[in-house]
Design a protein around this motif. Structure first.
Motif, PDB file in Angstrom:
ATOM      1  N   VAL A 119      42.995  51.655  44.901  1.00 26.57           N
ATOM      2  CA  VAL A 119      41.638  51.231  44.563  1.00 26.57           C
ATOM      3  C   VAL A 119      40.861  50.968  45.847  1.00 26.57           C
ATOM      4  O   VAL A 119      41.451  50.661  46.891  1.00 26.57           O
ATOM      5  N   ASP A 120      39.562  51.093  45.759  1.00 23.08           N
ATOM      6  CA  ASP A 120      38.690  50.822  46.895  1.00 23.08           C
ATOM      7  C   ASP A 120      38.112  49.424  46.714  1.00 23.08           C
ATOM      8  O   ASP A 120      37.322  49.186  45.790  1.00 23.08           O
ATOM      9  N   ILE A 121      38.535  48.506  47.551  1.00 28.24           N
ATOM     10  CA  ILE A 121      38.066  47.124  47.432  1.00 28.24           C
ATOM     11  C   ILE A 121      36.744  46.994  48.185  1.00 28.24           C
ATOM     12  O   ILE A 121      36.700  46.916  49.412  1.00 28.24           O
ATOM     13  N   ALA A 122      35.673  46.985  47.412  1.00 26.00           N
ATOM     14  CA  ALA A 122      34.331  46.880  47.983  1.00 26.00           C
ATOM     15  C   ALA A 122      33.478  46.022  47.043  1.00 26.00           C
ATOM     16  O   ALA A 122      33.994  45.435  46.086  1.00 26.00           O
ATOM     17  N   GLY A 123      32.182  45.968  47.316  1.00 25.84           N
ATOM     18  CA  GLY A 123      31.295  45.100  46.557  1.00 25.84           C
ATOM     19  C   GLY A 123      31.226  45.405  45.072  1.00 25.84           C
ATOM     20  O   GLY A 123      30.950  44.511  44.269  1.00 25.84           O
ATOM     21  N   ASP A 124      31.456  46.650  44.682  1.00 25.06           N
ATOM     22  CA  ASP A 124      31.386  47.015  43.269  1.00 25.06           C
ATOM     23  C   ASP A 124      32.770  47.118  42.631  1.00 25.06           C
ATOM     24  O   ASP A 124      32.956  47.784  41.614  1.00 25.06           O
ATOM     25  N   PHE A 125      33.729  46.468  43.233  1.00 21.86           N
ATOM     26  CA  PHE A 125      35.116  46.529  42.778  1.00 21.86           C
ATOM     27  C   PHE A 125      35.247  45.852  41.411  1.00 21.86           C
ATOM     28  O   PHE A 125      35.019  44.654  41.265  1.00 21.86           O
ATOM     29  N   ASP A 126      35.640  46.606  40.376  1.00 19.19           N
ATOM     30  CA  ASP A 126      35.771  46.071  39.018  1.00 19.19           C
ATOM     31  C   ASP A 126      37.211  45.618  38.778  1.00 19.19           C
ATOM     32  O   ASP A 126      37.966  46.254  38.032  1.00 19.19           O
ATOM     33  N   LEU A 127      37.574  44.505  39.392  1.00 22.48           N
ATOM     34  CA  LEU A 127      38.930  44.000  39.247  1.00 22.48           C
ATOM     35  C   LEU A 127      39.182  43.507  37.827  1.00 22.48           C
ATOM     36  O   LEU A 127      40.273  43.692  37.279  1.00 22.48           O
ATOM     37  N   ALA A 128      38.165  42.905  37.204  1.00 18.34           N
ATOM     38  CA  ALA A 128      38.329  42.422  35.837  1.00 18.34           C
ATOM     39  C   ALA A 128      38.662  43.582  34.894  1.00 18.34           C
ATOM     40  O   ALA A 128      39.529  43.473  34.030  1.00 18.34           O
ATOM     41  N   GLY A 129      37.970  44.699  35.078  1.00 18.93           N
ATOM     42  CA  GLY A 129      38.257  45.872  34.260  1.00 18.93           C
ATOM     43  C   GLY A 129      39.635  46.425  34.529  1.00 18.93           C
ATOM     44  O   GLY A 129      40.317  46.903  33.616  1.00 18.93           O
TER      45      GLY A 129
END
Length: 255
Positions: A119-129
């Motif tokens: 995964v790309d951990i950035a500002g739009d990272f949808d970790l909840a999803g």
């Protein structure tokens, strides 16, 4: 003649016995749980080389610091962040000038199994999803350094509020690692060195360094350390043998 030879041998026995090594000493180390694999490896090598014994207690840095301040008998403390070392030093328990920044580390998102996607951990990272109905394993977010760094990173990314209800908090970072390793949580936040120590997890992504405070491990020789072996082990933590053990596990030497 036989009697004379026996007397000669008896006379030689005294200086031979005087060459026996001195009594081995014990070094008691309190160290952050994330150091276990690397520090165990180095300590075993040092014990073999010196004949001394190293007894290591691993736990979250906050727990160890509190134990030291309550009088636990430790010779050396290695914390996973500067704040808890500061507390021990403010209590007057660090020998003058005997503290230094020893190691650096990275913060990563791990996933259960060896074939998890990246995964790309950035500002739009949808970790909840990404979590869905699953849990996010973390060390205690208000007291254990790995949890504090993790919470800071998620806050910096603007997603802490979204994932906080899904966080499963563990007493220390190795306990959080285990939750992911055995599949009780699909994802977790640990140090890169922890991920390297477990074959049942994958590093899914690395948190940018600007999302959390620098991860620094200070080491200190404590007031109660009065044996030569205590000083020797403290110094050896910066030696080549220690460097090999720490860097093999993914730590960065800072001194």
């Amino acid at each position: 003649m036989r009697l004379s030879v026996l007397r000669l041998l008896a006379g030689l026995a005294v200086p031979v016995l005087s060459l026996a090594p001195a009594h081995a000493e014990e070094v008691v180390v309190f160290a952050a749980a994330s150091m276990k694999t690397a520090l165990d490896d180095f300590a075993a090598k040092w014990e073999t080389e010196t004949g001394n014994t190293v007894t290591i207690s691993y736990a979250g840095s906050s727990q160890l610091a509190r134990q030291i301040m309550q009088g636990a008998p430790a010779d050396i403390f290695i914390s996973a962040n500067s704040g808890w070392m500061d507390e021990v030093e403010k209590s007057g328990l660090v020998k003058d000038g005997r503290r230094r920044d020893l190691l650096g580390n990275s913060l990563v998102l791990i996933a259960h199994g060896r074939d998890a996607g990246q995964v790309d951990i950035a500002g739009d990272f949808d970790l909840a999803g990404l979590l869905g109905e699953g849990k996010l394993a973390m060390a205690l977010v208000d007291s254990v350094p790995a949890g504090q760094y993790g919470k800071a990173a998620l806050e910096a990314l603007g997603i802490w509020g979204q994932v906080a209800p899904s966080v499963a908090q563990a007493d220390n970072v190795r306990a959080a690692l285990r939750l992911v390793s055995v599949g009780e949580a699909p994802y977790g936040i640990v140090y890169a060195t922890d991920a390297a120590a477990d074959e049942n997890v994958t590093i899914a992504g690395t948190f940018p360094e600007n999302t959390h405070p620098p991860i620094i491990y200070p080491a200190a020789l404590l007031r109660g350390a009065d044996a030569a072996a205590d000083e020797a082990f403290y110094q050896a933590l910066s030696g080549e043998a220690a460097r090999a053990s720490f860097e093999a596990q993914g730590f960065r030497m800072l001194d």
